[in-house]
Scaffold this motif. Structure first.
Motif, PDB file in Angstrom:
ATOM      1  N   GLU A  96      -5.678  -8.479   4.721  1.00 22.43           N
ATOM      2  CA  GLU A  96      -5.023  -8.247   6.005  1.00 22.43           C
ATOM      3  C   GLU A  96      -5.131  -9.474   6.909  1.00 22.43           C
ATOM      4  O   GLU A  96      -4.166  -9.866   7.571  1.00 22.43           O
ATOM      5  N   ALA A  97      -6.294 -10.114   6.936  1.00 22.97           N
ATOM      6  CA  ALA A  97      -6.515 -11.258   7.827  1.00 22.97           C
ATOM      7  C   ALA A  97      -5.724 -12.489   7.400  1.00 22.97           C
ATOM      8  O   ALA A  97      -5.181 -13.208   8.243  1.00 22.97           O
ATOM      9  N   VAL A  98      -5.646 -12.733   6.106  1.00 25.03           N
ATOM     10  CA  VAL A  98      -5.029 -13.962   5.602  1.00 25.03           C
ATOM     11  C   VAL A  98      -3.545 -13.791   5.310  1.00 25.03           C
ATOM     12  O   VAL A  98      -2.745 -14.708   5.537  1.00 25.03           O
ATOM     13  N   LEU A  99      -3.156 -12.616   4.821  1.00 26.53           N
ATOM     14  CA  LEU A  99      -1.776 -12.409   4.376  1.00 26.53           C
ATOM     15  C   LEU A  99      -0.948 -11.554   5.328  1.00 26.53           C
ATOM     16  O   LEU A  99       0.255 -11.416   5.139  1.00 26.53           O
ATOM     17  N   GLY A 100      -1.573 -10.979   6.333  1.00 23.23           N
ATOM     18  CA  GLY A 100      -0.845 -10.135   7.275  1.00 23.23           C
ATOM     19  C   GLY A 100      -1.169  -8.664   7.048  1.00 23.23           C
ATOM     20  O   GLY A 100      -1.936  -8.306   6.154  1.00 23.23           O
ATOM     21  N   GLY A 101      -0.590  -7.796   7.846  1.00 19.75           N
ATOM     22  CA  GLY A 101      -0.877  -6.362   7.768  1.00 19.75           C
ATOM     23  C   GLY A 101      -0.576  -5.777   6.397  1.00 19.75           C
ATOM     24  O   GLY A 101       0.350  -6.204   5.702  1.00 19.75           O
ATOM     25  N   LEU A 102      -1.370  -4.787   6.000  1.00 19.84           N
ATOM     26  CA  LEU A 102      -1.143  -4.122   4.723  1.00 19.84           C
ATOM     27  C   LEU A 102       0.117  -3.269   4.815  1.00 19.84           C
ATOM     28  O   LEU A 102       0.247  -2.458   5.732  1.00 19.84           O
ATOM     29  N   PRO A 103       1.061  -3.427   3.876  1.00 18.14           N
ATOM     30  CA  PRO A 103       2.293  -2.633   3.900  1.00 18.14           C
ATOM     31  C   PRO A 103       1.995  -1.146   3.778  1.00 18.14           C
ATOM     32  O   PRO A 103       0.982  -0.741   3.208  1.00 18.14           O
ATOM     33  N   ALA A 104       2.894  -0.331   4.288  1.00 15.80           N
ATOM     34  CA  ALA A 104       2.694   1.118   4.299  1.00 15.80           C
ATOM     35  C   ALA A 104       2.510   1.691   2.899  1.00 15.80           C
ATOM     36  O   ALA A 104       1.689   2.594   2.695  1.00 15.80           O
ATOM     37  N   ASP A 105       3.269   1.168   1.920  1.00 14.57           N
ATOM     38  CA  ASP A 105       3.146   1.710   0.565  1.00 14.57           C
ATOM     39  C   ASP A 105       1.780   1.396  -0.040  1.00 14.57           C
ATOM     40  O   ASP A 105       1.219   2.202  -0.784  1.00 14.57           O
ATOM     41  N   VAL A 106       1.209   0.239   0.323  1.00 16.31           N
ATOM     42  CA  VAL A 106      -0.112  -0.125  -0.176  1.00 16.31           C
ATOM     43  C   VAL A 106      -1.178   0.738   0.501  1.00 16.31           C
ATOM     44  O   VAL A 106      -2.107   1.230  -0.158  1.00 16.31           O
ATOM     45  N   VAL A 107      -1.057   0.928   1.808  1.00 17.24           N
ATOM     46  CA  VAL A 107      -1.999   1.781   2.532  1.00 17.24           C
ATOM     47  C   VAL A 107      -1.994   3.189   1.944  1.00 17.24           C
ATOM     48  O   VAL A 107      -3.051   3.806   1.739  1.00 17.24           O
ATOM     49  N   TYR A 108      -0.810   3.692   1.637  1.00 18.86           N
ATOM     50  CA  TYR A 108      -0.682   5.040   1.080  1.00 18.86           C
ATOM     51  C   TYR A 108      -1.372   5.142  -0.279  1.00 18.86           C
ATOM     52  O   TYR A 108      -2.145   6.077  -0.529  1.00 18.86           O
ATOM     53  N   ARG A 109      -1.148   4.162  -1.135  1.00 20.02           N
ATOM     54  CA  ARG A 109      -1.756   4.208  -2.475  1.00 20.02           C
ATOM     55  C   ARG A 109      -3.268   4.063  -2.407  1.00 20.02           C
ATOM     56  O   ARG A 109      -4.002   4.742  -3.110  1.00 20.02           O
ATOM     57  N   ILE A 110      -3.731   3.159  -1.545  1.00 12.92           N
ATOM     58  CA  ILE A 110      -5.178   2.990  -1.401  1.00 12.92           C
ATOM     59  C   ILE A 110      -5.804   4.283  -0.881  1.00 12.92           C
ATOM     60  O   ILE A 110      -6.863   4.715  -1.366  1.00 12.92           O
ATOM     61  N   SER A 111      -5.161   4.903   0.089  1.00 15.80           N
ATOM     62  CA  SER A 111      -5.695   6.138   0.680  1.00 15.80           C
ATOM     63  C   SER A 111      -5.786   7.256  -0.343  1.00 15.80           C
ATOM     64  O   SER A 111      -6.728   8.065  -0.311  1.00 15.80           O
ATOM     65  N   LEU A 112      -4.830   7.316  -1.245  1.00 19.86           N
ATOM     66  CA  LEU A 112      -4.857   8.351  -2.283  1.00 19.86           C
ATOM     67  C   LEU A 112      -6.020   8.145  -3.248  1.00 19.86           C
ATOM     68  O   LEU A 112      -6.655   9.110  -3.694  1.00 19.86           O
ATOM     69  N   MET A 113      -6.312   6.882  -3.552  1.00 17.93           N
ATOM     70  CA  MET A 113      -7.313   6.577  -4.568  1.00 17.93           C
ATOM     71  C   MET A 113      -8.710   6.379  -3.992  1.00 17.93           C
ATOM     72  O   MET A 113      -9.705   6.589  -4.684  1.00 17.93           O
ATOM     73  N   HIS A 114      -8.785   5.953  -2.719  1.00 19.62           N
ATOM     74  CA  HIS A 114     -10.082   5.617  -2.127  1.00 19.62           C
ATOM     75  C   HIS A 114     -10.143   6.191  -0.712  1.00 19.62           C
ATOM     76  O   HIS A 114      -9.853   5.496   0.267  1.00 19.62           O
ATOM     77  N   GLU A 115     -10.518   7.399  -0.621  1.00 23.72           N
ATOM     78  CA  GLU A 115     -10.565   8.095   0.665  1.00 23.72           C
ATOM     79  C   GLU A 115     -11.574   7.437   1.611  1.00 23.72           C
ATOM     80  O   GLU A 115     -12.668   7.050   1.214  1.00 23.72           O
ATOM     81  N   GLY A 116     -11.180   7.304   2.856  1.00 17.83           N
ATOM     82  CA  GLY A 116     -12.099   6.810   3.873  1.00 17.83           C
ATOM     83  C   GLY A 116     -11.958   5.349   4.238  1.00 17.83           C
ATOM     84  O   GLY A 116     -12.636   4.876   5.161  1.00 17.83           O
ATOM     85  N   LEU A 117     -11.080   4.578   3.566  1.00 17.38           N
ATOM     86  CA  LEU A 117     -10.920   3.169   3.905  1.00 17.38           C
ATOM     87  C   LEU A 117     -10.133   2.978   5.200  1.00 17.38           C
ATOM     88  O   LEU A 117     -10.249   1.941   5.854  1.00 17.38           O
ATOM     89  N   PHE A 118      -9.321   3.987   5.573  1.00 18.54           N
ATOM     90  CA  PHE A 118      -8.506   3.896   6.779  1.00 18.54           C
ATOM     91  C   PHE A 118      -8.794   5.086   7.692  1.00 18.54           C
ATOM     92  O   PHE A 118      -9.162   6.165   7.234  1.00 18.54           O
ATOM     93  N   ASN A 119      -8.579   4.880   9.001  1.00 15.05           N
ATOM     94  CA  ASN A 119      -8.702   5.995   9.934  1.00 15.05           C
ATOM     95  C   ASN A 119      -7.372   6.722  10.037  1.00 15.05           C
ATOM     96  O   ASN A 119      -6.421   6.400   9.316  1.00 15.05           O
ATOM     97  N   SER A 120      -7.282   7.662  10.949  1.00 15.09           N
ATOM     98  CA  SER A 120      -6.071   8.472  11.070  1.00 15.09           C
ATOM     99  C   SER A 120      -4.856   7.661  11.514  1.00 15.09           C
ATOM    100  O   SER A 120      -3.718   8.096  11.362  1.00 15.09           O
ATOM    101  N   SER A 121      -5.103   6.483  12.080  1.00 12.12           N
ATOM    102  CA  SER A 121      -4.006   5.602  12.502  1.00 12.12           C
ATOM    103  C   SER A 121      -3.697   4.530  11.459  1.00 12.12           C
ATOM    104  O   SER A 121      -3.000   3.545  11.753  1.00 12.12           O
ATOM    105  N   ASP A 122      -4.223   4.706  10.253  1.00  3.80           N
ATOM    106  CA  ASP A 122      -4.028   3.760   9.148  1.00  3.80           C
ATOM    107  C   ASP A 122      -4.606   2.381   9.454  1.00  3.80           C
ATOM    108  O   ASP A 122      -4.129   1.364   8.946  1.00  3.80           O
ATOM    109  N   GLU A 123      -5.657   2.347  10.268  1.00  5.07           N
ATOM    110  CA  GLU A 123      -6.366   1.100  10.530  1.00  5.07           C
ATOM    111  C   GLU A 123      -7.590   1.013   9.629  1.00  5.07           C
ATOM    112  O   GLU A 123      -8.253   2.015   9.362  1.00  5.07           O
ATOM    113  N   LEU A 124      -7.875  -0.198   9.160  1.00  4.13           N
ATOM    114  CA  LEU A 124      -8.999  -0.388   8.254  1.00  4.13           C
ATOM    115  C   LEU A 124     -10.330  -0.073   8.931  1.00  4.13           C
ATOM    116  O   LEU A 124     -10.565  -0.436  10.079  1.00  4.13           O
ATOM    117  N   ARG A 125     -11.185   0.599   8.184  1.00  3.30           N
ATOM    118  CA  ARG A 125     -12.540   0.859   8.637  1.00  3.30           C
ATOM    119  C   ARG A 125     -13.511  -0.122   7.976  1.00  3.30           C
ATOM    120  O   ARG A 125     -13.129  -0.913   7.129  1.00  3.30           O
TER     121      ARG A 125
END
Length: 344
Positions: A256-285
């Motif tokens: 996110e810091a070097v390449l820019g914000g994580l695209p929505a499709d990537v956030v969605y896939r990560i959230s499905l596979m690794h619960e808890g990496l994002f908050n309810s606003s899709d911001e990284l924890r």
């Protein structure tokens, strides 16, 4: 370790230092290993040369895949896909053994030499173009490399020379440069690699490898992009994270810091596979779960848009390092970018 120099794990015997393979190759160092393969630096006691042996489990890898790898590796392609040479092969009831020549000088060695960085623009372009051509040839054969990094790019001629460079301070300085920037891709076949859950080298791994979904041909593109950025700047695009306790969190913050914000499709896939990496606003924890050193790095990290001034270089780097693999163009398309055809 057992008395005969190896340990046995499920599916594959792990050879250790001093074990002799095929009554000829004495193990000097383990370079890499996976669930179905082991890569070893060895001393050929017959020729007294240093080689690399890839050990592949016959119980875990289909022999048709190994046969296909060997047929391709035996073909010497000087024009489109230079690669390390397969010297010999043999097998036991348990394993295949593929013997390769050992790279003598790699791009990693060049980048580690302060006198040679940053590299001349013409050399960066030539190496990037050769690398794309070599990896494209693998893809046409249906093979993926999945471990592209400076250490997997051999410089075929280690000779150097000195040339005058104009510095930003307004003076001429002598710079050490390669006489020839021809490369060979260090590739030992993909047999056994696809079963490894920890594929690739940390600083060059694509997001899909980090977060654990299926790798595709465009996974190699991301790694090429990381190498390209390092040649341009002299510094790795990302710092090492392999010792971070929360590895995926660390990599997500870096992407996110070097390449820019994580695209929505990537956030969605990560959230499905690794619960808890994002908050309810899709911001990284997890920022404060990272090491102090990495938090400092992230606080001062530069986005690639601010890192690369040349528009043509930035176009190539941006295309190769798209966080979402579906948005990365094919390598054949990238090689047609203006950057590779413009005059010096």
């Amino acid at each position: 370790m057992s008395a005969v120099g190896y340990v046995f794990l499920t599916g594959l015997v792990r050879f250790t230092v001093s074990h002799v393979l095929g009554k000829r190759y004495c193990v000097v160092q383990e370079l890499r290993s996976g669930s179905a393969f082991q890569l070893l630096r060895v001393l050929d006691v017959k020729t007294e040369s240093i080689n690399v042996v890839k050990v592949i489990s016959r119980s875990l890898v289909d022999e048709k895949i190994v046969d296909g790898n060997m047929k391709w590796l035996r073909k010497w392609r000087c024009s489109e896909a230079r690669h390390v040479q397969l010297l010999a092969d043999f097998k036991t009831p348990f394993n295949w053994y593929l013997v390769f020549d050992c790279p003598k000088m790699t791009l990693k060695d060049v980048l580690a030499c302060g006198d040679m960085c940053p590299m001349p623009a013409r050399h960066v372009r030539a190496i990037a173009h050769q690398l794309i051509a070599a990896v494209s040839a693998l893809h046409r054969r249906g093979m993926m490399h999945l471990d592209i990094c400076p250490a997997s790019i051999e410089i075929t001629n280690a000779a150097t020379t000195r040339e005058w460079r104009y510095s930003l301070e307004g003076s001429f300085l002598k710079k050490v440069v390669l006489e020839c920037c021809q490369i060979r891709l260090v590739f030992y076949g993909d047999a056994g690699i696809g079963t490894d859950v920890a594929i690739g080298s940390d600083q060059y791994r694509a997001p899909e490898l980090v977060f654990g979904w299926a790798s595709k041909f465009r996974t190699d593109s991301f790694s090429i992009g990381c190498v390209f950025a390092e040649m341009l700047t002299g510094d790795a695009l990302f710092p090492p994270c392999h010792q971070e306790e929360h590895y995926m969190v660390a990599k997500a913050h870096l992407f996110e810091a070097v390449l820019g914000g994580l695209p929505a499709d990537v956030v969605y896939r990560i959230s499905l596979m690794h619960e808890g990496l994002f908050n309810s606003s899709d911001e990284l924890r997890g920022f404060y779960d990272l090491s102090a050193g990495l938090r400092i790095y992230l606080s001062n990290a530069r986005n690639i848009q601010n890192m690369i001034e040349d528009e043509c270089e930035l176009e190539v780097l941006t295309a190769l390092t798209m966080i979402s693999s579906s948005r990365r163009p094919r390598l054949s398309h990238v090689s047609s970018f203006t950057y590779f055809s413009r005059a010096e």
